[in-house]
Scaffold this active site. Structure first.
Site, short mmCIF file in Angstrom:
data_model
loop_
_atom_site.label_atom_id
_atom_site.label_comp_id
_atom_site.label_asym_id
_atom_site.label_seq_id
_atom_site.Cartn_x
_atom_site.Cartn_y
_atom_site.Cartn_z
N LEU A 1 5.22 3.61 -4.87
CA LEU A 1 6.49 3.79 -5.21
C LEU A 1 7.00 4.72 -6.15
O LEU A 1 6.17 5.36 -6.88
CB LEU A 1 7.08 2.28 -5.68
CG LEU A 1 6.43 1.41 -4.72
CD1 LEU A 1 6.48 -0.23 -5.67
CD2 LEU A 1 7.35 1.00 -3.72
N ASN B 1 1.57 -6.31 -9.95
CA ASN B 1 0.81 -5.68 -8.93
C ASN B 1 -0.44 -6.50 -9.02
O ASN B 1 -0.76 -6.57 -10.23
CB ASN B 1 0.70 -4.15 -8.94
CG ASN B 1 -0.52 -3.82 -7.81
OD1 ASN B 1 -0.37 -4.59 -6.38
ND2 ASN B 1 -1.45 -3.20 -8.09
N HIS C 1 -4.59 -5.74 -8.17
CA HIS C 1 -5.36 -4.47 -7.72
C HIS C 1 -6.61 -5.09 -7.67
O HIS C 1 -7.36 -5.59 -8.79
CB HIS C 1 -5.43 -3.13 -8.81
CG HIS C 1 -5.99 -2.17 -8.39
ND1 HIS C 1 -5.61 -1.16 -7.38
CD2 HIS C 1 -7.07 -1.71 -8.78
CE1 HIS C 1 -6.34 -0.63 -7.29
NE2 HIS C 1 -7.46 -0.81 -8.21
N MET D 1 0.87 -1.29 0.08
CA MET D 1 0.00 0.10 0.08
C MET D 1 0.94 1.33 0.09
O MET D 1 0.41 2.38 0.14
CB MET D 1 -0.91 -0.20 1.16
CG MET D 1 -1.96 -1.14 1.15
SD MET D 1 -2.89 -1.32 -0.39
CE MET D 1 -3.87 0.36 -0.27
N ASP E 1 -1.48 2.21 -10.84
CA ASP E 1 -2.62 1.18 -11.39
C ASP E 1 -2.85 1.49 -12.88
O ASP E 1 -4.05 1.39 -13.19
CB ASP E 1 -3.81 1.42 -10.60
CG ASP E 1 -3.47 0.95 -8.98
OD1 ASP E 1 -2.61 0.00 -8.74
OD2 ASP E 1 -4.25 1.53 -8.29
N1 NHR Z 1 3.48 2.44 -7.06
C1 NHR Z 1 3.46 2.98 -8.43
N2 NHR Z 1 4.45 3.86 -8.64
N3 NHR Z 1 2.60 2.66 -9.34
C2 NHR Z 1 1.53 1.60 -9.16
O1 NHR Z 1 0.91 1.08 -9.83
C3 NHR Z 1 1.52 1.17 -7.74
C4 NHR Z 1 2.48 1.60 -6.90
C5 NHR Z 1 2.32 1.35 -5.35
C6 NHR Z 1 1.37 0.42 -5.17
C7 NHR Z 1 -0.75 -0.80 -5.67
C8 NHR Z 1 -1.97 -0.33 -5.60
C9 NHR Z 1 -3.00 -1.17 -5.47
O2 NHR Z 1 -3.23 -1.97 -5.92
C10 NHR Z 1 0.47 0.09 -5.78
C11 NHR Z 1 0.48 0.09 -7.31
C12 NHR Z 1 -1.33 2.27 -2.49
C13 NHR Z 1 -2.34 3.33 -2.87
C14 NHR Z 1 -2.19 4.53 -1.91
O3 NHR Z 1 -2.77 5.47 -2.08
C15 NHR Z 1 -2.66 3.23 -4.28
C16 NHR Z 1 -2.66 2.17 -4.92
C17 NHR Z 1 -2.11 1.17 -4.71
C18 NHR Z 1 -1.51 1.17 -3.55
N4 NHR Z 1 -1.19 4.60 -1.04
C19 NHR Z 1 -1.04 5.67 0.21
C20 NHR Z 1 0.42 6.29 -0.06
O4 NHR Z 1 0.40 7.29 0.46
C21 NHR Z 1 -1.33 5.10 1.53
C22 NHR Z 1 -2.61 4.32 1.67
C23 NHR Z 1 -2.74 3.63 3.18
O5 NHR Z 1 -1.81 3.66 3.67
O6 NHR Z 1 -3.79 3.15 3.29
O7 NHR Z 1 1.18 5.53 -0.14
O8 NHR Z 1 -4.18 -0.74 -4.72
#
Ligand code: NHR
Length: 181
Positions: free
Chosen positions: A79, A93, A95, A76, A131
């Site tokens: 990156l 990933n 999703h 979560m 995503d």
């Molecule tokens: N990073 C990149 N650059 N590109 C993608 O496609 C990514 C990624 C990192 C994670 C998984 C994705 C999912 O399948 C994923 C895909 C986290 C968030 C998010 O908003 C969104 C999508 C996904 C994972 N994260 C927040 C943050 O600030 C924290 C949210 C929380 O802790 O609840 O990193 O869902």
């Protein structure tokens, strides 16, 4: 974190060489350890919002394990482009939506809110845009009357567990054509 093997052992061309998590309490770390698979916990909270420092620590663990492929599952932390560039084309990933619908968070609530008849999950290559990378596979489930976020999530999870190994098997063999379940 996956390493390709020279010849198939059992029924899958890939072997798990490391299970890593940003959550030291993640159940997957315990299950991996029980199976004798190396584990690493890199707690993002220790880096206080410094994503680059967190990713450097994660990269150090990955360098030790030297995987060929990374598989994100329930990961979560967004990156940074720098980290993604290190692994682009080799990082998958899963999703919990039928991408390109519902990128980001709260996918099941959004599908229910929209009155969708179908939901599902998608395995895609990770690119810098969230995503948004090329789709490698999708599995569909019906949305049923009376579904809640939890009941829909549980139905999708069954398909996630079918889809991901199938996609990985094909990806490891160099086949990027989408798997549709
Ligand atoms: N990073 C990149 N650059 N590109 C993608 O496609 C990514 C990624 C990192 C994670 C998984 C994705 C999912 O399948 C994923 C895909 C986290 C968030 C998010 O908003 C969104 C999508 C996904 C994972 N994260 C927040 C943050 O600030 C924290 C949210 C929380 O802790 O609840 O990193 O869902």
């Amino acid at each position: 974190m996956i390493r390709l093997v020279e010849s198939m052992v059992g029924d899958h061309p890939a072997r798990c060489v490391l299970v890593a998590s940003n959550d030291p309490g993640a159940a997957g770390l315990r299950r991996a350890a029980e199976m004798g698979i190396p584990t690493a916990a890199v707690d993002h909270r220790a880096y206080k919002g410094d994503r680059a420092a967190f990713e450097a620590a994660l990269q150090a663990e990955l360098d030790k394990a030297a995987p060929d492929i990374l598989c994100l599952a329930g990961f979560m932390r967004i990156l940074t482009p720098g980290f993604v560039a290190q692994w682009e084309g080799r990082m998958l990933n899963i999703h919990p939506s039928l991408l390109p619908k519902y990128k980001g968070l709260h996918t099941h609530a959004r599908a229910l809110e929209a009155g969708d008849a179908e939901a599902g999950c998608t395995v895609h290559l990770v690119t810098a845009a969230l995503d948004d990378g090329p789709i490698l596979g999708q599995a569909r489930v019906p949305v049923l009357p009376g579904d809640t976020e939890d009941s829909l999530a549980a139905r999708v999870l069954v398909q996630e567990h079918r889809l991901y190994p199938l996609v990985l098997e094909r990806f490891a063999a160099g086949d990027l054509t989408p798997v549709l379940l």
